[in-house]
Design a protein around this motif. Structure first.
Motif, PDB file in Angstrom:
ATOM      1  N   ILE A 143      -0.200  -8.028   1.801  1.00 43.19           N
ATOM      2  CA  ILE A 143      -0.109  -9.461   2.099  1.00 43.19           C
ATOM      3  C   ILE A 143       1.339  -9.835   2.406  1.00 43.19           C
ATOM      4  N   ARG A 144       2.256  -9.320   1.551  1.00 41.43           N
ATOM      5  CA  ARG A 144       3.678  -9.640   1.759  1.00 41.43           C
ATOM      6  C   ARG A 144       4.169  -9.081   3.081  1.00 41.43           C
ATOM      7  N   GLY A 170      -3.609 -14.499   5.376  1.00 40.23           N
ATOM      8  CA  GLY A 170      -4.190 -13.803   4.231  1.00 40.23           C
ATOM      9  C   GLY A 170      -4.985 -14.773   3.383  1.00 40.23           C
ATOM     10  N   MET A 215      -1.258  -6.883  -2.754  1.00 42.26           N
ATOM     11  CA  MET A 215      -0.242  -7.890  -2.471  1.00 42.26           C
ATOM     12  C   MET A 215       0.885  -7.352  -1.599  1.00 42.26           C
ATOM     13  N   CYS A 264      -0.595 -17.796   3.921  1.00 42.44           N
ATOM     14  CA  CYS A 264      -1.568 -17.374   2.931  1.00 42.44           C
ATOM     15  C   CYS A 264      -2.369 -18.548   2.408  1.00 42.44           C
ATOM     16  N   CYS A 294       1.366 -10.930   6.285  1.00 41.79           N
ATOM     17  CA  CYS A 294       0.914 -12.295   6.506  1.00 41.79           C
ATOM     18  C   CYS A 294       2.087 -13.257   6.610  1.00 41.79           C
ATOM     19  N   LEU A 337       2.717 -16.877  -4.265  1.00 40.88           N
ATOM     20  CA  LEU A 337       2.639 -15.966  -5.405  1.00 40.88           C
ATOM     21  C   LEU A 337       3.524 -16.430  -6.553  1.00 40.88           C
ATOM     22  N   THR A 378       3.746 -19.509   2.515  1.00 39.74           N
ATOM     23  CA  THR A 378       4.134 -18.119   2.740  1.00 39.74           C
ATOM     24  C   THR A 378       3.759 -17.306   1.506  1.00 39.74           C
ATOM     25  N   PRO A 379       3.579 -15.996   1.657  1.00 37.72           N
ATOM     26  CA  PRO A 379       3.166 -15.176   0.513  1.00 37.72           C
ATOM     27  C   PRO A 379       4.092 -15.342  -0.683  1.00 37.72           C
ATOM     28  N   ASP A 380       5.399 -15.328  -0.450  1.00 38.10           N
ATOM     29  CA  ASP A 380       6.327 -15.413  -1.574  1.00 38.10           C
ATOM     30  C   ASP A 380       6.181 -16.739  -2.310  1.00 38.10           C
TER      31      ASP A 380
END
Lengths: 556, 291
Positions: A516-517, A352, A513, A523, A520, A541, A536-538
């Motif tokens: 994305i979560r 992402g 988002m 990211c 992906c 973010l 990672t997305p988490d």
């Protein structure tokens, strides 16, 4: 259609063909001359529509090529055998078209129109200059043994060839490619179509026919000077005829040629001085009242696309890295939209790219897909350096994309949109037919609908199907999920997940988002052209830098 | 002095081209009409000035007072009753452009046919203020200088009107983005018609001024259209100063080719310049980057 009915039609066609072929045997001088006019305008208008119809690049230069052909015949006619003269005329026409096309067809259509508008005048002046300064006399006499009958049959043969070539072209992949270019050139290039080369090729083909017509017609005059050979009215008449009949189909122009040749004949007899005024008024009326030509009234004439055969599947190479972006920057005269971005994408991954508006995400995608050239840095796609490659070349390597502002080819049907992307596809990848792809994205019931009539969501689906039809190994999705309602979003996310299961690698620029979560593994966060976080997305973010970029930093 | 012999007439000619191109850039840049009958309007104005001068003894400068309003009304009618319909019918900018090119292509033959009926195919000219004047060793007719002066005044006034007045700003806004202009309360249809008519008025000025020192005939409109188009594209569509520089450049190049090489090759020189600019800078010498 019933059997006897069909037999009757065949008989009628045969009788008509026989009547056309034997016409000089029973038609007297005046009617034979009329027949010759019909034939030579048929060739010119059909050749004109071959290029200008599908691409909508209006060429106003018909007489430039026609006149060159006639002049070539006048110069060589007395010393060389006739077939050589014809070939020479064709060559001169093709060469001039190649030079004109190479310099203007790379540019937007309007420049081509303008250039073609003055081309006949330019060539006429150059010919006059040559004749006055080098040949020392402006006119030329051409005495030849060609009778009206022979002229008629030569034109008939050329007519048959132009229809045959036009018919073959329409059926071939180049025919569909040409229409795709006319509908949306950018989308066509990103579907692997080499727009410049195809336009150039067909333009040269059409000019060759025009030049040969000029050469065949030359003996009719016996005396030729530039004012006769490069009479601008001919260009004008050809455009009117093709438009009246309908330039979008092979047999459209003929429907315009016959009535207009007859009308012009009546006009020159009755109103010789007002000919050009009446001609102009008729032309304006045709453009205003019949934008699609006579054939458009019947809603017919579209060439059908042959069902796209599926390409052979081949084993995918197991690269550790599919895409490697190394230090890529792109600046627009001072503004650095993308600055020193590096990342890699492994096969089967969904990456992402997120970041606030204006952070350079779409610009980055544009450098990957060949819409823009990176200012510096290198992009490697399964070992091939993409820098400097054109959009269609990148598409053919198996890197497909969708557009942030959706781009379908509006004049083509849904099935044709997908077929257009398969025309020149050479890459190895998932092996699915156009129908399967449309079923996959949920457009299974809409094959024959014109793409312009689809809803926004369905146009996005179609774009994805078209990207998949390239049999890509990597797909770039530019905010493909934007503007969907919650239930559509759910379907969309499920669809992308399904694509990943099929082994596709995806880079998605996205503001949603949740998507994305959900999708992906990895990211990249961009802000003001640079990568400010990755992971990672988490993780990203939760990164304070990322929060600051979206919501404003300390200075906000 | 060969150099002065080239530069001076070149600048006069170039000033004319710039003025003519200014009208076309309004018609194309604002009203979105690529008007192929533009040169025919110019030749028609030249014939008008010729008729008034030889028939009534009216000076071409006085003829301007008549020619400009007539041209503006005719152009406005053309826009209102033919072109505006096409603008509404066209799905996108491309379709609108093609339709307007085709219709004005037809109008070209109507005007040219009417002029052929009225005046035939022969060349015309008349003698007004053709008093030789020697500047820096080079001889120039007074009518050319008067024409240049008028072109400079009219061009300057248009530039100021476009940049300094409310209506001029609105016109420029339409040139940049017609949809956005609509959103901020600009009456795009009415102003486009006005800009088209205004462009037609400018070409009438050009035609009257050119008639004072050039010979012309009914069939030479295409050449003027071509040159105006080349100047507009070289200068960047909608760019007034760009048109001025490009016009002057074209005038000097043409005069140089006519003097040094062959008068028969001026159009070829125009084309060479056009292609050169397009290949190096497709958006024009002063155009914005591709959108």
């Amino acid at each position: 259609m019933t059997g006897p009915m069909r037999a009757l039609l065949w008989c009628a066609a045969l009788v008509l063909a026989a009547a056309v072929v034997t016409y000089p045997l029973y038609a007297n001088g005046y009617y034979l001359a009329l027949g010759i006019s019909v034939l030579y305008f048929t060739i010119l208008a059909t050749a004109w529509a071959m290029f200008s119809g599908p691409t909508r690049y209006i060429s106003l230069a018909t007489v430039a090529f026609f006149g060159l052909g006639a002049y070539t015949a006048a110069v060589l006619g007395e010393t060389m055998p006739w077939p050589v003269v014809l070939l020479a005329a064709a060559g001169v026409g093709a060469l001039t078209a190649a030079i004109t096309g190479l310099s203007t067809l790379r540019l937007s259509g309007i420049y081509f129109v303008i250039f073609s508008f003055g081309l006949a005048e330019l060539i006429r002046q150059l010919v006059i200059w040559y004749e006055v300064n080098i040949h020392k006399s402006v006119g030329r006499y051409l005495f030849s043994a060609v009778t009206q009958d022979i002229l008629y049959w030569q034109l008939l043969g050329l007519t048959a060839i132009v229809f045959l070539v036009g018919w073959q072209l329409g059926r071939s992949r180049y025919g569909l490619a040409l229409r795709a270019i006319g509908a949306d050139e950018t989308a066509a290039s990103h579907s692997g179509i080499d727009a410049t080369r195809i336009k150039l090729g067909v333009f040269i083909l059409s000019a060759t026919f025009m030049a040969m017509t000029g050469a065949v017609m030359a003996p009719r005059w016996t005396y030729i000077d530039p004012a006769i050979a490069f009479n601008p009215t001919i260009s004008f008449q050809v455009v009117i005829m093709a438009l009246l009949g309908g330039a979008g189909s092979l047999f459209g122009p003929v429907l315009g040629v016959v009535p207009l040749v007859l009308l012009f004949e009546v006009l020159t007899a009755t109103l010789p001085n007002h000919f050009s005024i009446v001609l102009g008024i008729i032309f304006v009326l045709i453009v205003m009242v019949l934008p699609n030509g006579v054939i458009g009234l019947f809603g017919a004439g579209r060439w059908r696309v042959p069902a796209g055969g599926s390409a052979t599947a081949s084993a995918r190479k197991a690269d550790a890295t599919l895409l490697a972006v190394d230090g890529v920057s792109k600046s627009f005269s001072g503004l650095r939209a993308v600055e020193d971005v590096s990342f890699t994408v492994a096969p089967g991954e969904i990456v992402g790219i997120i970041g606030p508006n204006g952070s350079g995400k779409t610009t980055l995608l544009n450098t990957l897909s060949g819409a823009l050239r990176p200012s510096s840095g290198t992009i490697r796609f399964s070992g091939t350096v993409l820098n400097g490659l054109r959009a269609y070349q990148i598409a053919r390597l198996g890197l497909a994309r969708t557009f942030q502002l959706v781009r379908v080819m509006p004049d083509l049907t849904v099935a044709e949109n997908v077929a257009a992307a398969r025309l020149f596809s050479t890459s190895s990848g998932s092996d699915a037919t156009g129908h399967e792809l449309l079923d996959l994205v949920g457009l299974g019931a809409l094959h024959e609908a014109p793409a312009s009539e689809l809803t926004y969501i369905d146009q996005k689906r179609l774009e994805l199907a078209r990207a998949l039809a390239l049999q890509p190994r990597l797909v770039l999705l530019d905010e493909w999920l934007a503007g969907l309602n919650p239930s559509e979003l759910e379907t969309g996310i499920a669809l992308i997940a399904k694509l990943r299961e099929r082994g596709l690698t995806i880079i998605m620029v996205e503001h949603v988002m949740d998507a994305i979560r959900a999708l992906c593994g990895h990211c990249i966060v961009m802000n003001a052209g640079s990568v400010i976080a990755r992971g990672t997305p988490d993780d990203v973010l939760a990164d304070p830098k990322v929060v600051a970029a979206y919501l404003g930093g300390d200075d906000a | 002095m060969l150099l002065v012999d080239i530069i001076l007439p070149g600048l006069v000619l170039g000033g004319m081209y710039a003025l003519i191109a200014l009208g076309l850039t309004l018609q194309y840049g604002v009203a979105r009409v690529m008007n192929l009958s533009y040169g025919e309007s110019l030749v028609a104005a030249a014939f008008g000035a010729f008729s008034l001068y030889s028939g009534l003894g009216l000076s071409p400068l006085a003829a301007l007072l008549l020619a400009v309003p007539v041209a503006m009304v005719l152009n406005w009618l053309l826009y209102r009753f033919l072109l505006e319909r096409l603008m509404r019918r066209g799905k996108d900018r491309g379709a609108q452009e093609i339709d307007s090119i085709l219709v004005t292509f037809g109008v070209l033959f109507v005007i040219q046919g009417a002029m052929l009926v009225a005046f035939g195919g022969q060349y015309y000219s008349y003698s007004y203020l053709s008093i030789p004047l020697t500047i820096m060793g080079s001889t120039l007719a007074v009518n050319r200088l008067v024409a240049l002066l008028f072109a400079a005044v009219v061009g300057g006034a248009v530039y100021l009107a476009l940049t300094r007045t409310r209506i001029g700003t609105a016109v420029r806004a339409i040139a940049v983005d017609a949809n956005a202009a609509r959103l901020v309360g600009i009456d795009v249809a009415a102003l486009s018609g006005f800009a088209f008519a205004f462009g037609g008025g400018l070409v009438a000025v050009g035609g009257v001024l050119v008639s004072m020192f050039l010979t012309f005939n009914a069939a030479m409109g295409v050449v003027f259209t071509m040159k105006a188009l080349v100047v507009v594209i070289m200068g960047g569509v909608g760019n007034v100063l760009g048109a001025l520089v490009a016009g002057l450049l074209l005038g000097v190049v043409e005069t140089a080719v006519a003097r040094l090489v062959d008068p028969g090759l001026t159009l070829a020189a125009t084309y060479a310049l056009f292609l050169g600019v397009l290949l190096i800078r497709p958006t024009g010498l002063f155009g914005r980057a591709a959108s």
